[in-house]
Design an enzyme around this catalytic site. Structure first.
Site, PDB file in Angstrom:
ATOM      1  N   CYS A   2       0.657  -1.281   0.129  1.00 36.69           N
ATOM      2  CA  CYS A   2       0.033  -0.031   0.192  1.00 36.69           C
ATOM      3  C   CYS A   2       0.788   1.237   0.210  1.00 36.69           C
ATOM      4  CB  CYS A   2      -1.010   0.108   1.346  1.00 36.69           C
ATOM      5  SG  CYS A   2      -1.773  -1.416   1.544  1.00 36.69           S
ATOM      6  N   ARG A  27       4.596   0.609  -6.070  1.00 33.90           N
ATOM      7  CA  ARG A  27       4.602  -0.352  -4.937  1.00 33.90           C
ATOM      8  C   ARG A  27       3.659  -1.471  -5.170  1.00 33.90           C
ATOM      9  NH1 ARG A  27       6.604   2.423  -0.010  1.00 33.90           N
ATOM     10  NH2 ARG A  27       5.047   1.067   1.253  1.00 33.90           N
ATOM     11  N   ASN A  99      -1.163   1.057   6.293  1.00 32.15           N
ATOM     12  CA  ASN A  99      -0.350   0.461   5.533  1.00 32.15           C
ATOM     13  C   ASN A  99       0.004  -0.614   6.495  1.00 32.15           C
ATOM     14  OD1 ASN A  99      -0.453   1.962   3.468  1.00 32.15           O
ATOM     15  ND2 ASN A  99       1.903   2.365   3.301  1.00 32.15           N
ATOM     16  N   GLU A 479      17.649 -16.094 -10.940  1.00 36.46           N
ATOM     17  CA  GLU A 479      17.485 -14.793 -11.202  1.00 36.46           C
ATOM     18  C   GLU A 479      16.690 -14.550 -12.556  1.00 36.46           C
ATOM     19  OE1 GLU A 479      16.745 -12.144  -9.483  1.00 36.46           O
ATOM     20  OE2 GLU A 479      16.789 -10.552 -10.708  1.00 36.46           O
ATOM     21  N   GLU A 486       7.830 -12.936 -13.154  1.00 36.17           N
ATOM     22  CA  GLU A 486       7.311 -12.215 -12.423  1.00 36.17           C
ATOM     23  C   GLU A 486       6.487 -10.858 -13.586  1.00 36.17           C
ATOM     24  OE1 GLU A 486      10.917  -9.807 -10.448  1.00 36.17           O
ATOM     25  OE2 GLU A 486       9.208  -9.775  -9.535  1.00 36.17           O
ATOM     26  N   LYS A 601       6.375  -3.678  -4.859  1.00 34.92           N
ATOM     27  CA  LYS A 601       7.488  -3.337  -4.933  1.00 34.92           C
ATOM     28  C   LYS A 601       8.296  -3.704  -3.479  1.00 34.92           C
ATOM     29  CE  LYS A 601      11.382  -1.861  -6.395  1.00 34.92           C
ATOM     30  NZ  LYS A 601      12.417  -2.697  -7.586  1.00 34.92           N
TER      31      LYS A 601
HETATM   32  C1  AGP Z   1      12.476  -8.544  -7.367  1.00 34.65           C
HETATM   33  O1  AGP Z   1      12.157  -8.582  -9.160  1.00 34.65           O
HETATM   34  C2  AGP Z   1      11.081  -8.947  -6.721  1.00 34.65           C
HETATM   35  N1  AGP Z   1      10.083  -7.834  -7.035  1.00 34.65           N
HETATM   36  C3  AGP Z   1      11.123  -9.098  -5.377  1.00 34.65           C
HETATM   37  O2  AGP Z   1      11.704 -10.593  -5.135  1.00 34.65           O
HETATM   38  C4  AGP Z   1      12.234  -8.531  -4.453  1.00 34.65           C
HETATM   39  O3  AGP Z   1      13.588  -8.434  -4.908  1.00 34.65           O
HETATM   40  C5  AGP Z   1      12.000  -8.962  -3.037  1.00 34.65           C
HETATM   41  O4  AGP Z   1      10.607  -8.594  -2.818  1.00 34.65           O
HETATM   42  C6  AGP Z   1      13.091  -8.437  -2.014  1.00 34.65           C
HETATM   43  O5  AGP Z   1      12.804  -6.901  -1.987  1.00 34.65           O
HETATM   44  P1  AGP Z   1      13.987  -5.993  -1.290  1.00 34.65           P
HETATM   45  O6  AGP Z   1      15.244  -6.252  -1.949  1.00 34.65           O
HETATM   46  O7  AGP Z   1      13.372  -4.820  -1.154  1.00 34.65           O
HETATM   47  O8  AGP Z   1      14.128  -6.709   0.275  1.00 34.65           O
END
Ligand code: AGP
Length: 606
Positions: A2, A27, A99, A479, A486, A601
């Site tokens: 959120c 986000r 949130n 990766e 995704e 995000k």
């Molecule tokens: C990456 O493409 C993803 N959206 C996701 O896996 C992300 O890397 C994960 O949620 C970790 O986030 P952070 O690095 O902000 O902790």
């Protein structure tokens, strides 16, 4: 997750709230709403869907006209995305945006139901709005404090009281919230991009601090009501960082920013050819004292940790374990002060990674955070922090943040290798020279993306796809596969190439293509054998290998050759076509590249 924006000043609150929310769209969200004081009354407009749905609704109903209000984009946790579950939630006393997750909301709901309250939404947030109504007796701060004493969980809250049309209140715990400081206007926001157009100056709210904003003042108190004097922070990101700058998507802009991001991140950490982090609580001599290293992270950040594991084990001969934060936090941990725990996170707010950090600290392990967002919770709570300088990353699919996390892993591996006498200073200098050279080559790769577009067009209709590799190439496959699934919604799996025939090869067929990564000389032939095995089962294969690799043209349907460095550095080359492949596949399939469905995000709930 959120997004929250709040505005009080002289300008049109609705326009500022909508614009702020647009800058938080990255986000992830599934509904949106605002509440604005109009002629002394709170007027709320909210809807399931995107901000465009909200603005359309406002066109039909009339746009709230006022100078003070709160706005929200909701990523559903409790209750489906619907108009009724959207925020703000209000009653005759307050309107709030929230949130996070209130863990004891059922108990609170029962408490309120016993007092005669009825509920219309399925959200945990409505219980906070009703609790505020229950405790309010004319003093907003007292009511907020009583509510905080009653609720458990994570929250960032923006609150307006009907009785105080010239004020916004805000508080937080385990979910970020900032207070933006303008001139004759003030803001609240869950993230800096929402307010960048108006101000770079902000206060970071700490746990359970309460902010009271008018257009000309900000007062922040602690849970006991004592007034706090806070450090004013200044965002270094500029407005352009939050814009696409001529690129069709943030993701491709951020992919192209990688060479600069890597240079920005590593060059200040190389002194006289040697890695130098200058960490206050982790002096150079301590790098040699740990018996093992534990890396904890989620998603892409965890994949960067996987690269770190291979590098540190190879170069420093130190055992490294990599764990997903949501698993780590519930494991029976065998760690103590002789272990170093490294937490990697772009946002620095990922709930599981933050919980993992706190557990590691409690156990007594030294914690080192590798974080992109300055002042984020993980950065502030870790014993030491290495900031990555990727700049603002907006696309949900992380690209440049991964590249800089990996770059830090290279420097850390060298640091450990020097400390354990596995690397000489001369070798380190040569190693750092190569590292500094890589961004130039990356830039050349990014100037010519034709091949990746072509291969994406060949694979875009697949329903399922495999990425295979061994060692560092396996870490890259993880990766590459995550990136593809995704944003393109094509199912894909990353597999250690040698593990395929222990079950998964049964899924391979002519309809299931394979992307094979083979850049490591020691295991190159082994991977080639695995490729032959999948081709024998009909799979179309795209092979990613070094420019100078001797490849029998019969081995793969398509061959993508990438610039040559020593094997150990190849991940920083390989990641580029993997990211581009995912990006172009997503574009060709007409997906929402920057805001893929269901994803957020920054994952600030467990
Ligand atoms: C990456 O493409 C993803 N959206 C996701 O896996 C992300 O890397 C994960 O949620 C970790 O986030 P952070 O690095 O902000 O902790």
């Amino acid at each position: 997750m959120c997004g929250i924006v709040g505005y009080i000043g002289k300008d049109d609150a609705t326009d500022i709230l909508i614009d702020g929310l647009r800058h938080l769209e990255y986000r992830g969200y599934d509904s949106a709403g605002i509440a604005v004081f109009e002629n002394g009354q709170i007027r709320t407009v909210k809807t399931r869907g995107r901000l465009d749905d909200l603005t359309q609704k406002m066109e039909m109903e009339g746009k709230p006209a006022g100078h003070c209000g709160i706005g929200h984009t909701r990523w559903a946790t409790h209750g489906e995305p619907s108009d009724i579950n959207s925020h703000p939630h209000g009653n005759k006393v307050v309107s709030i945006v929230h949130n996070g997750i209130i863990e004891n909301y059922m108990a609170v709901k029962e408490f309120l139901q016993d007092k005669g309250y009825t509920f219309e939404s399925q959200t945990d947030t409505e219980t906070i709005a009703k609790l505020l109504d229950y405790y309010y007796d004319g003093n907003p701060l007292e009511a907020i404090r009583s509510v905080l004493a009653k609720i458990h969980g994570s929250y960032a809250l923006g609150i307006i009281f009907h009785d105080f049309p010239e004020k916004i209140f805000a508080t937080r715990k385990d979910s970020p919230l900032i207070v933006g400081v303008g001139s004759g206007e003030n803001f609240i926001a869950s993230d800096v991009p929402a307010i960048l157009k108006h101000t770079r100056n902000y206060y970071l709210l700490e746990q359970d601090e309460i902010a009271e904003l008018t257009e000309g003042s900000i007062t922040i108190t602690d849970i006991n009501g004592d007034i706090l004097s806070k450090e004013l922070m200044t965002a270094t990101w500029d407005v352009e960082a939050a814009e696409k700058g001529g690129y069709p998507h943030f993701m491709i802009k951020e992919i192209n920013e990688q060479p600069t991001a890597i240079i920005n991140t590593i060059s200040p950490r190389i002194k006289n050819g040697l890695p130098n982090f200058g960490l206050p609580n982790l002096p150079d001599e301590d790098f040699g004292k740990y018996k093992s290293i534990q890396i904890v992270a989620c998603g892409t950040a965890m994949h960067a940790g996987m690269i770190g594991k291979y590098l540190i084990e190879k170069m420093a001969h130190l055992p490294v374990n990599v764990d997903i934060a949501s698993e780590f936090r519930y494991r029976d941990l065998i760690l103590d002060q002789n272990d170093l725990v490294i937490i990697i996170s772009q946002s620095g707010e990922t709930a599981d990674s933050l919980a993992a950090l706190r557990i590691a600290k409690k156990i007594g392990a030294h914690t080192l955070a590798i974080v992109n967002v300055v002042g984020s919770s993980i950065a502030r709570e870790a014993d030491d922090v290495i900031y990555t300088y990727a700049g603002l990353e907006i696309a949900v699919a992380s690209t440049k943040a991964y590249a800089v996390q990996v770059a830090v892993m290279y420097l850390l591996a060298a640091k450990f290798a020097l400390a354990t006498d596995r690397m000489t200073e001369e070798e380190s200098k040569e190693y750092c020279r190569t590292l500094l050279d890589i961004p130039k080559t990356m830039k050349c790769m990014l100037d010519d993306t034709g091949d990746c577009q072509y291969y994406a067009s060949k694979f875009q209709n697949a329903h399922s796809l495999f990425f295979i590799g061994r060692g560092l190439d396996y870490a890259l496959s993880l990766e590459g596969s995550l990136k593809l699934k995704e944003i393109s919604y094509i199912h894909s799996e990353a597999y250690a190439a040698g593990e395929l025939k222990h079950g998964t090869i049964s899924l391979i067929s002519q309809d299931v293509p394979v992307v094979a990564v083979a850049t490591q000389a020691k295991i190159y032939e082994k991977t080639i054998s695995n490729i032959k095995e999948v081709r024998a089962r009909g799979a179309k294969v795209l092979l990613i290998c070094k420019e100078d690799a001797a490849v029998d043209p019969e081995v793969a349907d398509y061959i993508l050759r990438i610039p040559v460095y020593d094997d150990i550095f190849m991940p920083l080359m390989t990641v580029v076509p993997l990211q581009l492949f995912a990006y172009y596949t997503s574009v060709l399939r007409g997906c929402d590249v920057d805001k893929p469905r269901n994803l957020a995000k920054s994952v600030t709930v467990e």
